[in-house]
Design an enzyme around this catalytic site. Sequence first.
Site, PDB file in Angstrom:
ATOM      1  CE  LYS A   1      -0.767  -4.694   6.058  1.00  0.00           C
ATOM      2  NZ  LYS A   1      -1.332  -3.729   5.127  1.00  0.00           N
TER       3      LYS A   1
HETATM    4  C1  E4P Z   1       0.841  -1.505   3.754  1.00  0.00           C
HETATM    5  O1  E4P Z   1       0.702  -2.667   3.956  1.00  0.00           O
HETATM    6  C2  E4P Z   1      -0.199  -0.476   3.851  1.00  0.00           C
HETATM    7  O2  E4P Z   1      -1.387  -0.993   3.306  1.00  0.00           O
HETATM    8  C3  E4P Z   1       0.104   0.750   3.045  1.00  0.00           C
HETATM    9  O3  E4P Z   1       1.353   0.661   2.390  1.00  0.00           O
HETATM   10  C4  E4P Z   1      -0.192   2.042   3.702  1.00  0.00           C
HETATM   11  O4  E4P Z   1       0.166   3.095   2.837  1.00  0.00           O
HETATM   12  P1  E4P Z   1      -0.317   4.611   3.027  1.00  0.00           P
HETATM   13  O5  E4P Z   1       0.578   5.269   4.019  1.00  0.00           O
HETATM   14  O6  E4P Z   1      -0.165   5.210   1.654  1.00  0.00           O
HETATM   15  O7  E4P Z   1      -1.745   4.548   3.482  1.00  0.00           O
END
Ligand code: E4P
Length: 218
Positions: free
Chosen positions: A83
């Site tokens: 990522k």
């Molecule tokens: C995605 O890959 C992220 O981990 C995640 O969806 C972030 O979500 P949040 O805005 O609820 O922290």
Amino acid sequence: MKIFLDTANLAEIKETASLGLLDGVTTNPSLVAREKKPFKELLLEICAIVNGPVSAEVVSLDLEGMLKEARKLHKLNPNIVCKIPMTGDGLKAVKILEQEGARCNVTLVFSPLQALLAARVGASFVSPFIGRLDDIGQRGMELIEQLMLIWENYNFETEIIVASVRNPIHVVEAAMTGAHIVTVPFKVLEQFTKHPLTDLGIERFAADWKKAGIEFNL
Ligand code: E4P
């Protein structure tokens, strides 16, 4: 639409896998930090449960640092997807890593152009964050609608992961756009199965059955 779980919690991952609903997992540094376990150990345990992509995020922000961390992640388990944050160095890293055979998920995407760039450098996945856009008064789902249209025009192979999902309505709307994947927190996934009329229906059937005194003899 594939369903990923947005968590690093092993109990949540095991429970979802046992429902037969787990196509993959996405983690991020904040989610990993909650688990209080060594990063490597946690990732290996997640990969042992999940039969699909597991996104793990790099924490360096410079190209060399990102490449170094991502290569280590890739070596750890073939299911791990690196990522990478949506930055200039991030895009450079994605291009190199994908050419080396390491799948990447470009994260923290908030605009159609950011997503377009991620697709152009060959990312396997792109993660537009809809909840965080809603939080600042911008309709997050509009971004997904725009991306699905753009993807139709160009046949990109990059899969769109609808991320930062906060409620079941996000999931229904994502499915209506034809988005490839939705990544949901466990709390939201639990809500999918529930409906007050389902509970009421179960109660009524049980009460009628009991009142009639029928045996389940077949
Ligand atoms: C995605 O890959 C992220 O981990 C995640 O969806 C972030 O979500 P949040 O805005 O609820 O922290």
